[in-house]
Scaffold this active site. Structure first.
Site, PDB file in Angstrom:
ATOM      1  N   SER A  33       0.848  -1.186   0.000  1.00  0.00           N
ATOM      2  CA  SER A  33       0.000   0.000   0.000  1.00  0.00           C
ATOM      3  C   SER A  33       0.890   1.245   0.000  1.00  0.00           C
ATOM      4  O   SER A  33       1.989   1.222  -0.545  1.00  0.00           O
ATOM      5  CB  SER A  33      -0.943  -0.032   1.208  1.00  0.00           C
TER       6      SER A  33
ATOM      7  N   TYR B 129      -3.773   7.652  -7.821  1.00  0.00           N
ATOM      8  CA  TYR B 129      -2.888   6.795  -7.027  1.00  0.00           C
ATOM      9  C   TYR B 129      -3.395   6.676  -5.592  1.00  0.00           C
ATOM     10  O   TYR B 129      -3.504   5.563  -5.051  1.00  0.00           O
ATOM     11  CB  TYR B 129      -1.468   7.353  -7.060  1.00  0.00           C
TER      12      TYR B 129
ATOM     13  N   LYS C 163      -4.787   3.159  -3.876  1.00  0.00           N
ATOM     14  CA  LYS C 163      -4.153   2.559  -2.699  1.00  0.00           C
ATOM     15  C   LYS C 163      -5.144   2.453  -1.540  1.00  0.00           C
ATOM     16  O   LYS C 163      -5.120   1.488  -0.768  1.00  0.00           O
ATOM     17  CB  LYS C 163      -2.905   3.347  -2.296  1.00  0.00           C
TER      18      LYS C 163
END
Length: 155
Positions: free
Chosen positions: A39, A53, A57
């Protein structure tokens, strides 16, 4: 917010993880195996210019929790590896100023200039040890690579 960037981020950080996990699930169940997802701190801290992004995550963290809930014979952990000296860091330093807030960009520049980026071997060691030894009690968690609850895995 480019839709293609969102698709790419979710394909790499979420869909690929689900596909791989599904593929290996029978073996993971049989062996009481472990899934260690990589992560990011960006899953819980938004960065300007990184929306796809960050969101992917965060979704990965939720996928990890879902695996933990739905697969009682599998340990699933989302690991936050820290600021690691990788190609991603080079990209941030070279073009991050175009999209990031000045203070956020400066943070990444200073990690490099002060020599505080982690060598990849450090969090990698934790990933390997967690993959071999993580207890069931950690399943579903999102942990920092050097947090106290996993200290034994990075020594």
């Amino acid at each position: 917010m480019d839709l293609d960037s969102w698709r790419q981020s979710f394909e790499v950080n979420v869909v690929a993880v689900i596909a791989l996990t599904q593929r290996f699930l029978p073996m993971l169940r049989e062996s009481n195996g472990r899934v260690i997802n990589i992560s990011s701190g960006a899953a819980i801290n938004a960065y300007q210019g990184w929306s796809a992004y960050c969101a992917s995550k965060a979704a990965l963290n939720m996928v990890t929790q879902a695996i933990a809930m739905e697969e009682p014979d599998v340990v699933a952990i989302a690991l936050r590896p820290g600021a690691v000296d990788t190609d991603m860091q080079k990209v941030i330093r070279s073009v991050g100023h175009e999209a990031m807030r000045e203070d956020q960009f400066a943070k990444f520049q200073s990690l490099y200039s002060e020599g505080t980026l982690l060598q990849p071997e450090l969090p990698a060691r934790v990933v390997v040890r967690l993959a071999l030894e993580a207890p069931k009690s950690m399943s579903g968690s999102f942990v920092r690579w050097n947090s106290p609850e996993i200290e034994q895995y990075f020594k």
